[in-house]
Design a protein around this motif. Sequence first.
Motif, PDB file in Angstrom:
ATOM      1  N   LEU A  68       0.845  -1.185   0.000  1.00 51.15           N
ATOM      2  CA  LEU A  68       0.000   0.000   0.000  1.00 51.15           C
ATOM      3  C   LEU A  68       0.888   1.245   0.000  1.00 51.15           C
ATOM      4  N   SER A  69       0.954   1.894  -1.148  1.00 54.62           N
ATOM      5  CA  SER A  69       1.745   3.121  -1.294  1.00 54.62           C
ATOM      6  C   SER A  69       0.817   4.329  -1.223  1.00 54.62           C
ATOM      7  N   HIS A  70       1.402   5.508  -1.343  1.00 53.57           N
ATOM      8  CA  HIS A  70       0.632   6.744  -1.164  1.00 53.57           C
ATOM      9  C   HIS A  70      -0.476   6.889  -2.213  1.00 53.57           C
ATOM     10  N   ASN A  71      -0.202   6.468  -3.444  1.00 50.58           N
ATOM     11  CA  ASN A  71      -1.188   6.616  -4.532  1.00 50.58           C
ATOM     12  C   ASN A  71      -1.896   5.300  -4.871  1.00 50.58           C
ATOM     13  N   TYR A  72      -1.828   4.353  -3.980  1.00 52.98           N
ATOM     14  CA  TYR A  72      -2.386   3.016  -4.210  1.00 52.98           C
ATOM     15  C   TYR A  72      -3.865   3.065  -4.612  1.00 52.98           C
ATOM     16  N   ILE A  95       1.986  -4.446   3.349  1.00 54.27           N
ATOM     17  CA  ILE A  95       3.199  -3.643   3.532  1.00 54.27           C
ATOM     18  C   ILE A  95       2.804  -2.185   3.330  1.00 54.27           C
ATOM     19  N   PHE A  96       2.905  -1.394   4.378  1.00 52.37           N
ATOM     20  CA  PHE A  96       2.520   0.019   4.325  1.00 52.37           C
ATOM     21  C   PHE A  96       3.761   0.831   3.955  1.00 52.37           C
ATOM     22  N   TYR A  97       3.835   1.174   2.680  1.00 52.05           N
ATOM     23  CA  TYR A  97       5.026   1.807   2.105  1.00 52.05           C
ATOM     24  C   TYR A  97       4.924   3.323   2.250  1.00 52.05           C
ATOM     25  N   HIS A  98       5.603   3.844   3.275  1.00 53.18           N
ATOM     26  CA  HIS A  98       5.586   5.270   3.593  1.00 53.18           C
ATOM     27  C   HIS A  98       4.168   5.777   3.859  1.00 53.18           C
ATOM     28  N   VAL A  99       3.324   4.887   4.328  1.00 54.55           N
ATOM     29  CA  VAL A  99       1.997   5.241   4.829  1.00 54.55           C
ATOM     30  C   VAL A  99       1.802   4.473   6.134  1.00 54.55           C
ATOM     31  N   GLU A 100       0.756   4.804   6.866  1.00 53.38           N
ATOM     32  CA  GLU A 100       0.457   4.137   8.127  1.00 53.38           C
ATOM     33  C   GLU A 100      -0.812   3.292   7.980  1.00 53.38           C
ATOM     34  N   PRO A 101      -0.958   2.235   8.780  1.00 54.50           N
ATOM     35  CA  PRO A 101      -2.200   1.441   8.741  1.00 54.50           C
ATOM     36  C   PRO A 101      -3.439   2.298   8.976  1.00 54.50           C
ATOM     37  N   SER A 102      -3.299   3.329   9.795  1.00 61.88           N
ATOM     38  CA  SER A 102      -4.445   4.205  10.078  1.00 61.88           C
ATOM     39  C   SER A 102      -4.903   4.956   8.831  1.00 61.88           C
ATOM     40  N   ALA A 104      -5.220   3.701   5.863  1.00 61.72           N
ATOM     41  CA  ALA A 104      -6.196   2.825   5.213  1.00 61.72           C
ATOM     42  C   ALA A 104      -7.453   2.674   6.062  1.00 61.72           C
ATOM     43  N   ARG A 105      -7.294   2.769   7.374  1.00 60.89           N
ATOM     44  CA  ARG A 105      -8.424   2.586   8.290  1.00 60.89           C
ATOM     45  C   ARG A 105      -9.411   3.745   8.198  1.00 60.89           C
ATOM     46  N   TRP A 106      -8.884   4.959   7.972  1.00 57.90           N
ATOM     47  CA  TRP A 106      -9.730   6.147   7.958  1.00 57.90           C
ATOM     48  C   TRP A 106     -10.579   6.267   6.695  1.00 57.90           C
ATOM     49  N   VAL A 107     -10.236   5.505   5.663  1.00 49.45           N
ATOM     50  CA  VAL A 107     -10.909   5.682   4.373  1.00 49.45           C
ATOM     51  C   VAL A 107     -12.397   5.369   4.463  1.00 49.45           C
ATOM     52  N   ILE A 108     -12.774   4.488   5.373  1.00 45.27           N
ATOM     53  CA  ILE A 108     -14.181   4.112   5.510  1.00 45.27           C
ATOM     54  C   ILE A 108     -15.037   5.311   5.936  1.00 45.27           C
ATOM     55  N   GLN A 109     -14.369   6.318   6.571  1.00 49.64           N
ATOM     56  CA  GLN A 109     -15.066   7.532   7.012  1.00 49.64           C
ATOM     57  C   GLN A 109     -14.815   8.713   6.071  1.00 49.64           C
ATOM     58  N   GLY A 110     -14.193   8.417   4.930  1.00 51.45           N
ATOM     59  CA  GLY A 110     -13.931   9.472   3.961  1.00 51.45           C
ATOM     60  C   GLY A 110     -12.823  10.404   4.377  1.00 51.45           C
ATOM     61  N   LYS A 111     -11.884   9.898   5.176  1.00 46.00           N
ATOM     62  CA  LYS A 111     -10.786  10.735   5.644  1.00 46.00           C
ATOM     63  C   LYS A 111      -9.456  10.077   5.282  1.00 46.00           C
ATOM     64  N   GLY A 112      -8.362  10.796   5.561  1.00 48.25           N
ATOM     65  CA  GLY A 112      -7.034  10.239   5.345  1.00 48.25           C
ATOM     66  C   GLY A 112      -6.488  10.503   3.950  1.00 48.25           C
ATOM     67  N   ALA A 138     -12.453  -3.005   1.933  1.00 47.02           N
ATOM     68  CA  ALA A 138     -11.276  -3.866   1.774  1.00 47.02           C
ATOM     69  C   ALA A 138     -10.036  -3.192   2.367  1.00 47.02           C
ATOM     70  N   LEU A 139      -9.854  -1.893   2.079  1.00 47.86           N
ATOM     71  CA  LEU A 139      -8.718  -1.166   2.647  1.00 47.86           C
ATOM     72  C   LEU A 139      -8.820  -1.097   4.174  1.00 47.86           C
ATOM     73  N   HIS A 140     -10.018  -0.859   4.647  1.00 48.32           N
ATOM     74  CA  HIS A 140     -10.240  -0.800   6.092  1.00 48.32           C
ATOM     75  C   HIS A 140      -9.887  -2.123   6.752  1.00 48.32           C
ATOM     76  N   ASP A 141     -10.331  -3.229   6.157  1.00 50.02           N
ATOM     77  CA  ASP A 141     -10.100  -4.547   6.753  1.00 50.02           C
ATOM     78  C   ASP A 141      -8.624  -4.933   6.747  1.00 50.02           C
ATOM     79  N   ILE A 142      -7.935  -4.614   5.646  1.00 51.55           N
ATOM     80  CA  ILE A 142      -6.528  -5.034   5.546  1.00 51.55           C
ATOM     81  C   ILE A 142      -5.641  -4.241   6.509  1.00 51.55           C
ATOM     82  N   SER A 143      -6.117  -3.088   6.950  1.00 48.91           N
ATOM     83  CA  SER A 143      -5.313  -2.274   7.873  1.00 48.91           C
ATOM     84  C   SER A 143      -5.158  -2.940   9.232  1.00 48.91           C
TER      85      SER A 143
END
Length: 283
Positions: A68-72, A95-102, A104-112, A138-143
């Motif tokens: 998971l990269s910045h523009n993934y 593998i969170f490549y220069h990003v944090e698991p959070s 991907a977690r925030w995307v479900i709320q339209g943030k991050g 899917a992004l939320h779950d994989i985080s």
Amino acid sequence: MTNKDPCDVFINHRGPDVKHKLASNIYDALEATGLRPFLDAERLESDVVIQSAIQEAMTSASLHIAILSHNYAQSSWCLDELLFMLKTGTKIIPIFYHVEPSDARWVIQGKGIYADAFSEHEKKGRFSPEKIEEWKRALHDISFLSGHVVNDNMAEGRLLKSICNEALQTRDRFPKKIAKFLRRTGEYMSDLLDDIDEEYEDSEQDVEESARERSHEISSSMVDRVGDSLSKCLKRIEVSVNVCLDRVATKCVEKVEGSVTKCVDGVEGFVNVYLDKFDKIWR
């Protein structure tokens, strides 16, 4: 190796971000270990249908790696692959490549950091809202899966060694899991067939009785429907005949009534003549 060979590890990534960096390094390290990794730029031949080949690789792999990269999230291909990998139930190492698991977690709320990418998907309208929500989920779950966070402070060599060791363990466990599953399935089917043999006669009789009952129900239903149709038809015929008879009878009665009246008058006159004669005689 050809694109038709099964693979041990599928590497999900966004090409412009990591294909010639971390993804290629992971591929080389896995291959040097004796494993069969899949990286689309390395494995696909020009005459291959890309989407079909990728799905075959994801299905055959005993381990998935998602970088998971910045523009993934800008890539619908990456998101579709991630969704497919989760549905297979195969182990995934994020593998969170220069990003944090959070992130991907925030995307479900339209943030991050991935929020803008999903806003673009929604504006373009190429994908349904349901599909976009599946990607977010899917992004939320994989985080929440156990993985690796790559940043400037992490030694890449240690990361590659860890991934290779985990891939080897997963590959060695995979055939054992399949064998255990097949053995348990065989035992279950054997027991099931024994039960079927014991209850075959009763089951056959039950099936025949059920078939007869169902046939009777269908026949009764058909008879009732035909009977209703015939009753309606006969009723309409009866009404039509009665109307015709009423019209014909009216004219016939008028003619018959005139004839009868004349006949009665004639008989009455004839009887009166004889009554007069008898009356004279008896006097």
